[in-house]
Design an enzyme around this catalytic site. Structure first.
Site, short mmCIF file in Angstrom:
data_model
loop_
_atom_site.label_atom_id
_atom_site.label_comp_id
_atom_site.label_asym_id
_atom_site.label_seq_id
_atom_site.Cartn_x
_atom_site.Cartn_y
_atom_site.Cartn_z
N ARG A 151 44.72 -37.68 113.19
CA ARG A 151 45.00 -36.40 112.55
C ARG A 151 46.50 -36.09 112.58
O ARG A 151 46.94 -35.10 113.17
CB ARG A 151 44.25 -35.25 113.25
CG ARG A 151 42.74 -35.33 113.19
CD ARG A 151 42.16 -33.98 113.55
NE ARG A 151 40.75 -34.03 113.85
CZ ARG A 151 40.01 -32.99 114.18
NH1 ARG A 151 40.55 -31.80 114.28
NH2 ARG A 151 38.74 -33.10 114.43
N LYS B 114 34.04 -20.87 113.00
CA LYS B 114 35.19 -21.27 113.83
C LYS B 114 36.35 -21.77 112.97
O LYS B 114 37.51 -21.40 113.19
CB LYS B 114 34.77 -22.35 114.82
CG LYS B 114 35.91 -22.92 115.66
CD LYS B 114 35.46 -24.06 116.53
CE LYS B 114 35.38 -25.38 115.80
NZ LYS B 114 36.70 -26.02 115.64
N ASN B 115 36.04 -22.62 111.99
CA ASN B 115 37.10 -23.24 111.20
C ASN B 115 37.78 -22.26 110.25
O ASN B 115 38.86 -22.54 109.73
CB ASN B 115 36.55 -24.43 110.42
CG ASN B 115 36.20 -25.60 111.32
OD1 ASN B 115 36.65 -25.68 112.46
ND2 ASN B 115 35.39 -26.52 110.82
N CYS C 211 39.78 -32.89 120.08
CA CYS C 211 38.76 -33.94 120.11
C CYS C 211 39.37 -35.31 119.80
O CYS C 211 40.24 -35.43 118.94
CB CYS C 211 37.67 -33.65 119.08
SG CYS C 211 36.60 -32.26 119.49
N ASP D 262 32.03 -32.68 109.45
CA ASP D 262 31.54 -31.95 110.62
C ASP D 262 30.02 -31.89 110.71
O ASP D 262 29.47 -31.39 111.69
CB ASP D 262 32.11 -30.52 110.63
CG ASP D 262 33.54 -30.47 111.15
OD1 ASP D 262 34.03 -31.49 111.64
OD2 ASP D 262 34.16 -29.39 111.06
N ARG E 225 33.23 -25.07 122.63
CA ARG E 225 34.37 -24.83 121.74
C ARG E 225 33.91 -24.32 120.38
O ARG E 225 34.68 -23.65 119.69
CB ARG E 225 35.16 -26.13 121.53
CG ARG E 225 35.94 -26.61 122.74
CD ARG E 225 36.71 -27.89 122.41
NE ARG E 225 37.43 -27.73 121.16
CZ ARG E 225 37.40 -28.58 120.14
NH1 ARG E 225 36.67 -29.67 120.22
NH2 ARG E 225 38.09 -28.34 119.05
#
Length: 449
Positions: free
Chosen positions: A150, A49-50, A145, A336, A428
């Protein structure tokens, strides 16, 4: 574009978003797990995903199509960013269940709206490509999230060094360039930021002159993005190091690119196997992207072997042993994986400490794990986890993506049944989690509230 491909419309993507259904008051999905089953079998690792999110944004940099294979198409974040790109004018086609073709011959809008960007922080990654190719962008300040602020100030200050004129108005980053576009710059990031590194790399590939990024992120996903940009005609050196140099080119072209396997999913299923026992083969995994996780897992008592393109994971028959970790930018321990590793420690002999240095609010899973019987004490940015004999099934609530999968891991070994609410967070970032775990023997199902 391929004529046989299925066109994904903006509305189709928008209608699939779980949070929109929640806002409408409709029943939300839950995951119910009855713990105690060993995991045995094979799990295929999806595309990362990232890595996939910034790769999708490269479609804004060229007027010819890019084809991505090993794309985790069904993920909520992929659908959300696809909706953002469709709003901007990107044509998106689904070739098969893991292959997408994207092209942006022209732009119909330079505004990424709040209603979409609020769903996911990575949506801010359209800012650099829009400025680089079209010289103008309006992007809502991002959401996602609730694991920390961030801030996007690193993105903004770097783009300003490249000549962008940026204002913050009504919750939007409004940016434009003078005639002639962005220019190369010597950029020193005040802190390591994956998102800022990705955004500025994409902005710099079409800028005039040379851009050098100091204190750049070194994650495998950064390397994957750079390799795709090079296939598109970009000139980039220093990938995988803290100094990346980009020589701007006049234009880029389309390419074919396979998305990097997801190292976070790989690590998650390693921990699931360690907790439950059994033997699991992780297909299409890469150990070289998980070096900081492998050592503490082996110290805890997990056996991990690389077998060709697969990874074989099993317990050594002895009790798991507590150990300490500290999250750090790559190549350090990934933030993560912090919640998942903490879940492992709840059932280890002795105690372990988890120190979080990346995000200031990433212990929200702790109260939920404690509801299941975990013994965890939080002190500032550290948590002390004392191993217990058993966890107990309970009704719990997911607060973010990685916290939600940590609760799944706990439920796999808890006595009785666990109900996990707000699983749209889980959707997600993890493809087919019920199917993948169920095929290996887990007693897991989706249900409605």
């Amino acid at each position: 574009m391929t004529q046989a491909a299925q066109i994904i419309s903006f509305q189709d993507i928008k209608d699939t978003r779980a949070e929109d259904r929640k806002a409408g008051g409709l029943a939300m999905d839950q995951i119910k797990i009855r713990g105690g089953n060993r995991l045995n079998g094979n799990i295929r690792i999806s595309g990362a995903k990232n890595a996939a999110l910034p790769l999708l944004c490269t479609s804004l940099l060229t007027d010819t199509p890019i084809t991505f294979s090993n794309m985790p198409v069904s993920l909520g974040d992929i659908k959300t960013l696809s909706a953002v790109l469709a709003e901007l004018g990107t044509d998106i086609r689904l070739i098969d269940e893991n292959t997408m073709e994207l092209g942006t011959p022209t732009l119909k809008s330079k505004r990424a709206p709040y209603e979409l960007v609020r769903k996911m922080r990575a949506s801010v990654l359209v800012l650099g490509p829009l400025l680089g190719r079209f010289g103008e962008a309006e992007v809502s300040l991002p959401g996602g999230c609730a694991i920390g602020t961030r801030p996007v100030d690193l993105h903004i200050s770097a783009l300003e060094e490249m000549g962008a004129i940026i204002t913050l108005e009504d919750g939007y980053v409004k940016a434009k360039t003078e005639q002639g576009g962005l220019v190369g710059a010597d950029i020193k990031f005040a802190k390591v930021s994956v998102g800022a590194t990705e955004n500025i790399m994409m902005a710099a590939v079409l800028a005039k002159g040379t851009t050098t990024l100091h204190n750049a992120a070194q994650e495998p996903e950064i390397v994957d993005l750079g390799e795709c940009l090079i296939k598109m005609g970009a000139k980039i050196s220093g990938l995988g190091t803290s100094t990346i140099t980009i020589d701007g080119v006049p234009a880029l072209h389309g390419c074919d690119h396979s998305v990097l396997p997801d190292r976070i999913e790989t690590g998650t299923w390693m921990i699931a196997t360690a907790l439950t026992g059994g033997e699991v083969t992780l297909e299409n995994g890469r150990l070289d992207t998980l070096t900081a996780l492998i050592d503490p897992l082996r110290k805890a008592g997990v056996q991990i072997e690389e077998r060709g393109d697969d990874i074989f994971v099993h317990r050594n028959g002895k009790p798991l042993v507590g150990t300490d970790i500290m999250t750090e930018p790559y190549p350090g321990f990934p933030t993560d994986m912090q919640a998942q590793f903490m879940t492992l420690l709840t059932l280890c002999q002795g105690a372990g400490m988890v120190t979080e240095t990346i995000f200031e609010n990433r212990f929200m899973h702790v109260p939920e794990l404690c509801r299941m019987g975990a013994d965890i004490t939080v002190q500032g940015n550290s948590a002390i986890i004392r191993g217990v004999d058993t966890l107990k099934g309970a009704e719990v609530m997911a607060t973010d993506l990685r916290a939600s999968v940590a609760l799944v891991l706990a439920a796999l070994v808890a006595d009785g049944e666990t109900t996990i609410n707000r699983v749209y967070h889980l959707d997600r970032g993890y493809e087919d989690i019920v199917k993948k775990l169920g095929a290996c023997g887990a007693d897991i199902r989706r249900a409605k509230e």
